[in-house]
Design a protein around this motif. Structure first.
Motif, PDB file in Angstrom:
ATOM      1  N   CYS A   1     -14.365   4.314 -26.482  1.00 35.42           N
ATOM      2  CA  CYS A   1     -13.611   5.543 -26.835  1.00 35.42           C
ATOM      3  C   CYS A   1     -12.167   5.512 -27.023  1.00 35.42           C
ATOM      4  CB  CYS A   1     -13.965   6.331 -25.484  1.00 35.42           C
ATOM      5  SG  CYS A   1     -13.442   8.218 -25.456  1.00 35.42           S
TER       6      CYS A   1
ATOM      7  N   TYR B   1     -22.235   0.679 -28.554  1.00 33.30           N
ATOM      8  CA  TYR B   1     -21.275   1.703 -28.494  1.00 33.30           C
ATOM      9  C   TYR B   1     -20.582   1.721 -29.861  1.00 33.30           C
ATOM     10  CZ  TYR B   1     -21.839   2.912 -23.663  1.00 33.30           C
ATOM     11  OH  TYR B   1     -22.106   3.073 -22.372  1.00 33.30           O
TER      12      TYR B   1
ATOM     13  N   HIS C   1     -19.173   9.895 -25.717  1.00 32.59           N
ATOM     14  CA  HIS C   1     -19.145   8.566 -24.884  1.00 32.59           C
ATOM     15  C   HIS C   1     -19.668   8.804 -23.406  1.00 32.59           C
ATOM     16  CE1 HIS C   1     -17.160   6.888 -28.305  1.00 32.59           C
ATOM     17  NE2 HIS C   1     -17.554   5.630 -28.030  1.00 32.59           N
TER      18      HIS C   1
END
Length: 382
Positions: A31, A188, A215
């Motif tokens: 993130c 991710y 996230h």
């Protein structure tokens, strides 16, 4: 939420309690690097207002390397992006062949033949010209993904009577831990798509908020899913958790996974072909508008993914090697390096420390992944 999510329970098997911390840490780091990458797209004007002066990852790289060469940074970034995206497309083809083979074992066809059949269904990708079509396919992909997660978690909850925290490891082996780190971190990664995504938002000022929430929810979902699945099967947890399901559910989930793989293919394929297409057509506007050129680029890439899926030996290990380089570079190394380069004078001491720490962490993850992949290749080739 990619196919990597299905490997998270297996990652917990090899990382124990530290795996739960890794899932949260990876969400925070990815993130953060997503935010600083978008910051690099903007500069302050004379009135102190932020103005978007760059549009792509390539533009950011060129701005950082302009003293060495005006286009060097962009070339490096584009090559890295294309390699990672094409490898992802090939993986989806191989996975599709494997899933079809498992779903219809009574049909005497090899996995490679099934991959060709899956490839035929992807031929319409040649005619995709806008991100809008890709986004609709991605929405369907997300829907299928949640169906898979729901089925697996529902089954796990029916087995809650046999859950035990004693299944978690207290001691872990270093190499197995590195495998877990790779699976968790790369579940991710999305930095390649972020500049385009932010540029196409109706309200770009909401990007940071969007990134925080996505996230956060991804972290919650992945932690819950990995935990419930691992507590259900413990030491018997397999690399892809759907292989642990009973036969009556496994076929249905495999077909859902096949649908997800085929629906996932257009996004990296579209992104890769757009990068190559824009590089070829720069400075030649007639070619840029040429339907023949665009179809030729897409058709060539489509065929390339099939040929590599069919004829590249030990592709999984090769992808692990390239992924350790390209994945870590695009996710950790380059965003932190570019942020330091472009914003050094405006960064606080803590921000500089954060960027440097992320860069070092990314370098170590990349180095460890390269060593493990090369070791695996050496073992395979004797």
């Amino acid at each position: 939420q990619g196919i990597f999510v299905l490997g998270l329970p297996y990652a917990l098997l090899h990382s124990g309690y530290s795996g739960l911390l890794l899932i949260v840490l990876a969400a925070a780091l990815c993130c953060y690097t997503g935010k600083i990458l978008i910051v690099c797209l903007y500069e302050e004007n004379e009135d102190g207002q932020l103005v978007r002066v760059r549009d792509t990852y390539e533009d950011i790289a060129n701005a950082c390397c302009k003293k060495l060469s005006p286009k060097l940074g962009g070339i490096i970034v584009n090559v890295t992006q294309v390699v990672e995206l094409i490898m992802t497309c090939i993986l989806y083809l191989i996975v599709s062949g494997n899933l079809l083979s498992q779903s219809f074992p009574y049909i005497a066809l090899t996995e490679k033949t099934w991959s060709v059949i899956a490839f035929v269904t992807l031929l319409p990708c040649v005619f995709i010209r806008t991100l809008k079509i890709v986004s609709k396919l991605s929405q369907l992909c997300s829907l299928v993904h949640f169906v898979i997660i729901l089925v697996v978690m529902t089954y796990c909850l029916t087995q809650i009577h046999q859950w035990s925290w004693a299944k978690f490891r207290l001691s872990i082996e270093f190499e197995d831990f590195l495998v877990s780190v790779g699976v968790i971190i790369f579940s991710y990664t999305s930095q390649i798509f972020l500049p385009t995504l932010e540029g196409n938002m109706k309200n770009p000022e909401e990007f940071r908020c969007m990134l925080n929430w996505t996230h956060f929810f991804a972290c919650v979902l992945k932690t819950t899913f990995a935990l419930t699945a691992f507590l259900t099967w413990g030491e018997e947890t397999k690399e892809v958790i759907t292989d642990n399901l009973p036969s009556f559910l496994k076929t249905f989930v495999n077909l859902c996974l096949l649908t997800k793989a085929l629906l996932s293919y257009p996004l990296p394929f579209f992104a890769a072909t757009e990068i190559v297409y824009s590089c070829i057509s720069k400075g030649n506007h007639s070619n840029y508008r040429s339907l023949l050129l665009s179809q030729g680029v897409r058709g060539s890439f489509l065929l390339l993914t099939l040929l590599m899926a069919m004829f590249t030996p030990h592709f999984a290990l090769l992808m692990g090697l390239s992924g350790s380089v390209t994945g870590a570079a695009m996710t950790f190394l380059l965003p932190s390096l570019f942020h330091l380069k472009l914003k050094w004078k405006k960064l606080s001491f803590l921000e500089k420390c954060a960027d440097i720490s992320v860069f070092i962490l990314g370098f170590l993850c990349s180095l460890a992944g390269i060593v493990c992949s090369i070791k695996g290749l050496l073992e395979v080739f004797g």
